[in-house]
Enzyme design. Structure first.
Site, PDB file in Angstrom:
ATOM      1  N   THR A  38       0.866  -1.182   0.000  1.00 57.50           N
ATOM      2  CA  THR A  38       0.000   0.000   0.000  1.00 57.50           C
ATOM      3  C   THR A  38       0.898   1.225   0.000  1.00 57.50           C
ATOM      4  O   THR A  38       1.586   1.489   0.996  1.00 57.50           O
ATOM      5  CB  THR A  38      -0.903   0.006   1.248  1.00 57.50           C
ATOM      6  OG1 THR A  38      -1.666  -1.187   1.265  1.00 57.50           O
ATOM      7  CG2 THR A  38      -1.841   1.203   1.233  1.00 57.50           C
ATOM      8  N   TYR A  42      -9.565   4.717   3.204  1.00 59.22           N
ATOM      9  CA  TYR A  42     -10.123   5.949   3.775  1.00 59.22           C
ATOM     10  C   TYR A  42     -11.373   5.581   4.579  1.00 59.22           C
ATOM     11  O   TYR A  42     -11.547   5.979   5.732  1.00 59.22           O
ATOM     12  CB  TYR A  42     -10.473   6.967   2.677  1.00 59.22           C
ATOM     13  CG  TYR A  42     -11.200   8.150   3.266  1.00 59.22           C
ATOM     14  CD1 TYR A  42     -10.505   9.095   4.016  1.00 59.22           C
ATOM     15  CD2 TYR A  42     -12.584   8.263   3.171  1.00 59.22           C
ATOM     16  CE1 TYR A  42     -11.177  10.133   4.630  1.00 59.22           C
ATOM     17  CE2 TYR A  42     -13.250   9.309   3.779  1.00 59.22           C
ATOM     18  CZ  TYR A  42     -12.550  10.235   4.507  1.00 59.22           C
ATOM     19  OH  TYR A  42     -13.206  11.254   5.138  1.00 59.22           O
ATOM     20  N   ASN A  59     -10.707   2.597  -0.369  1.00 58.62           N
ATOM     21  CA  ASN A  59     -11.209   1.616   0.603  1.00 58.62           C
ATOM     22  C   ASN A  59     -10.692   1.918   2.008  1.00 58.62           C
ATOM     23  O   ASN A  59     -11.444   1.918   2.986  1.00 58.62           O
ATOM     24  CB  ASN A  59     -10.764   0.213   0.172  1.00 58.62           C
ATOM     25  CG  ASN A  59     -11.143  -0.841   1.178  1.00 58.62           C
ATOM     26  OD1 ASN A  59     -12.279  -1.270   1.248  1.00 58.62           O
ATOM     27  ND2 ASN A  59     -10.183  -1.257   1.994  1.00 58.62           N
ATOM     28  N   LYS A  70      -7.521   1.016  -3.521  1.00 59.48           N
ATOM     29  CA  LYS A  70      -7.119   0.547  -2.185  1.00 59.48           C
ATOM     30  C   LYS A  70      -7.181   1.706  -1.178  1.00 59.48           C
ATOM     31  O   LYS A  70      -7.672   1.555  -0.060  1.00 59.48           O
ATOM     32  CB  LYS A  70      -5.708  -0.038  -2.259  1.00 59.48           C
ATOM     33  CG  LYS A  70      -5.026  -0.260  -0.933  1.00 59.48           C
ATOM     34  CD  LYS A  70      -5.661  -1.349  -0.094  1.00 59.48           C
ATOM     35  CE  LYS A  70      -4.890  -1.529   1.222  1.00 59.48           C
ATOM     36  NZ  LYS A  70      -5.625  -2.377   2.158  1.00 59.48           N
TER      37      LYS A  70
HETATM   38  P1  NAD Z   1       5.304  -5.671   7.801  1.00 53.17           P
HETATM   39  O1  NAD Z   1       6.040  -4.489   8.358  1.00 53.17           O
HETATM   40  O2  NAD Z   1       4.923  -6.782   8.712  1.00 53.17           O
HETATM   41  O3  NAD Z   1       6.148  -6.293   6.601  1.00 53.17           O
HETATM   42  C1  NAD Z   1       6.979  -5.555   5.763  1.00 53.17           C
HETATM   43  C2  NAD Z   1       8.251  -6.349   5.567  1.00 53.17           C
HETATM   44  O4  NAD Z   1       9.098  -5.618   4.675  1.00 53.17           O
HETATM   45  C3  NAD Z   1       9.026  -6.541   6.868  1.00 53.17           C
HETATM   46  O5  NAD Z   1       9.269  -7.921   7.076  1.00 53.17           O
HETATM   47  C4  NAD Z   1      10.317  -5.751   6.654  1.00 53.17           C
HETATM   48  O6  NAD Z   1      11.464  -6.354   7.263  1.00 53.17           O
HETATM   49  C5  NAD Z   1      10.421  -5.795   5.141  1.00 53.17           C
HETATM   50  N1  NAD Z   1      11.269  -4.736   4.609  1.00 53.17           N
HETATM   51  C6  NAD Z   1      11.282  -3.424   4.965  1.00 53.17           C
HETATM   52  N2  NAD Z   1      12.210  -2.772   4.239  1.00 53.17           N
HETATM   53  C7  NAD Z   1      12.784  -3.686   3.425  1.00 53.17           C
HETATM   54  C8  NAD Z   1      13.803  -3.611   2.448  1.00 53.17           C
HETATM   55  N3  NAD Z   1      14.432  -2.465   2.163  1.00 53.17           N
HETATM   56  N4  NAD Z   1      14.128  -4.764   1.799  1.00 53.17           N
HETATM   57  C9  NAD Z   1      13.498  -5.928   2.068  1.00 53.17           C
HETATM   58  N5  NAD Z   1      12.539  -6.058   2.993  1.00 53.17           N
HETATM   59  C10 NAD Z   1      12.187  -4.937   3.654  1.00 53.17           C
HETATM   60  O7  NAD Z   1       4.022  -5.083   7.053  1.00 53.17           O
HETATM   61  P2  NAD Z   1       2.722  -5.894   6.556  1.00 53.17           P
HETATM   62  O8  NAD Z   1       1.651  -5.796   7.575  1.00 53.17           O
HETATM   63  O9  NAD Z   1       3.150  -7.209   6.021  1.00 53.17           O
HETATM   64  O10 NAD Z   1       2.268  -4.941   5.374  1.00 53.17           O
HETATM   65  C11 NAD Z   1       2.926  -4.937   4.115  1.00 53.17           C
HETATM   66  C12 NAD Z   1       2.153  -4.009   3.190  1.00 53.17           C
HETATM   67  O11 NAD Z   1       0.815  -4.478   3.079  1.00 53.17           O
HETATM   68  C13 NAD Z   1       2.076  -2.557   3.699  1.00 53.17           C
HETATM   69  O12 NAD Z   1       2.173  -1.689   2.609  1.00 53.17           O
HETATM   70  C14 NAD Z   1       0.708  -2.529   4.361  1.00 53.17           C
HETATM   71  O13 NAD Z   1       0.173  -1.202   4.386  1.00 53.17           O
HETATM   72  C15 NAD Z   1      -0.096  -3.453   3.469  1.00 53.17           C
HETATM   73  N6  NAD Z   1      -1.251  -4.124   4.092  1.00 53.17           N
HETATM   74  C16 NAD Z   1      -1.182  -4.612   5.350  1.00 53.17           C
HETATM   75  C17 NAD Z   1      -2.301  -5.257   5.904  1.00 53.17           C
HETATM   76  C18 NAD Z   1      -2.273  -5.853   7.287  1.00 53.17           C
HETATM   77  O14 NAD Z   1      -3.364  -6.190   7.814  1.00 53.17           O
HETATM   78  N7  NAD Z   1      -1.114  -6.020   7.920  1.00 53.17           N
HETATM   79  C19 NAD Z   1      -3.472  -5.383   5.152  1.00 53.17           C
HETATM   80  C20 NAD Z   1      -3.500  -4.896   3.849  1.00 53.17           C
HETATM   81  C21 NAD Z   1      -2.376  -4.271   3.323  1.00 53.17           C
END
Ligand code: NAD
Length: 290
Positions: A96, A176, A174, A171
């Site tokens: 996102t 918002y 949604n 996305k």
């Molecule tokens: P998270 O922080 O758990 O996972 C992100 C991962 O990216 C981490 O493991 C981190 O170590 C890794 N990372 C960060 N910088 C990096 C780099 N330079 N190189 C390689 N890896 C790197 O976050 P998440 O909850 O898994 O969310 C991921 C995405 O999905 C976000 O954009 C979030 O907004 C979106 N999202 C999350 C949810 C949710 O419920 N958690 C739902 C829908 C969308």
């Protein structure tokens, strides 16, 4: 079965990548968190020491990263992920991020011969685990069909929103609604508690009305979205009820910030002479707000 480089094995990505692996795809995973990489390796996946290594030989590179600057750095930065991609490989960003940044990354990748589509997800880590995410796709049809078998491993609902860039925009539309209604929900339950009402009782009532079922599922489809603003429930009466709720909260020492903001809009509607229209006609007011 496809060869996939999966970058970002966090709360969401870890399970999404595992679901791809579980359906027989060849997944090479990378995360900057070594613990996540190690855990992924224990599941039998190939693990990589860099994002570029994960991208090598992949037909698809999926990113599931925290935000736009990280996606940009991973794909276009000194690590050389884009340069490592095989000709014709597709980048699917499922993170996102800010739409304009998504556009900029897509254009910069295109200049390097890499096609990118956006496919952010709806729902939570629980659905990431069970493979029941909602996948919100911005892509031309050809790339969507190419990616669809992968999406079907990670989600049970795939919505094609339009060309590249439209998935990430939908996305945010949604989110918002979910982020604001999260606060309205918290305020509502706080107000109920301040009135001495049991939460279970409040839930029973709220689940039976537009409050809990949502206007999209109840009032909007048959009224304003059909162009019918003849009053089922007038804006002026909705405003009156909002004021009653705000006064009740004030008496109980509860601050309702979204309610106060909403009152400004109801006041505007009444001042504009639309107090006699159906309350869903507030949709027609919003574009005119100063
Ligand atoms: P998270 O922080 O758990 O996972 C992100 C991962 O990216 C981490 O493991 C981190 O170590 C890794 N990372 C960060 N910088 C990096 C780099 N330079 N190189 C390689 N890896 C790197 O976050 P998440 O909850 O898994 O969310 C991921 C995405 O999905 C976000 O954009 C979030 O907004 C979106 N999202 C999350 C949810 C949710 O419920 N958690 C739902 C829908 C969308």
């Amino acid at each position: 079965m496809a060869r996939i480089g999966f970058i970002g094995l966090g709360n969401m990505g870890f399970h999404m990548a595992l679901n791809l692996l579980g359906k027989g795809h060849v997944v090479a995973g990378y995360d900057r968190d070594e613990g996540q990489v190690a855990a992924f390796g224990q599941e039998g996946a190939k693990v990589c020491a860099s994002a570029a290594e994960a991208a090598e030989d992949a037909e698809f590179v999926i990113t599931m990263l925290p935000d736009g600057p990280v996606v940009e750095e991973v794909m276009l930065g000194a690590g050389g992920t884009a340069a490592a991609m095989a000709p014709g490989a597709l980048h699917i960003d499922m993170s996102t991020i800010l739409p304009t940044q998504s556009d900029a990354i897509r254009e910069a990748l295109a200049a390097r011969g890499v096609t990118m589509i956006d496919a952010p997800v709806g729902r939570t880590a629980s659905e990431a685990r069970t493979g029941k995410l909602l996948i919100i796709v911005g892509s031309d049809s050809e790339q969507l069909e190419r990616a669809r078998p992968l999406f079907e491993c990670m989600g049970d609902t795939i919505v094609h929103c339009g060309t590249a860039g439209s998935g990430i925009r939908m996305k945010l539309v949604n989110n918002y609604m979910t982020t604001v209604t999260n606060l309205v929900t918290a305020e509502t339950l706080t107000l109920a508690a301040s009135c001495g009402i049991e939460t279970a009782t409040a839930l029973e009532v709220l689940r039976g009305t537009a409050a809990g079922r949502g206007h999209i599922n109840t009032t909007y489809p048959d009224k304003v979205l059909k162009g019918d603003v003849t009053p089922g429930f007038m804006i002026a009466l909705a405003r009156k009820d909002l004021v009653l709720g705000l006064k009740t909260a004030e008496g109980a020492g509860v601050k309702l910030t979204t309610g106060a903001a909403a009152l400004d809009v109801y006041d505007f509607a009444v001042d504009a002479g639309q107090g006699g229209e159906d309350w869903t006609s507030i949709l027609n007011i919003v574009p005119d707000l100063p």
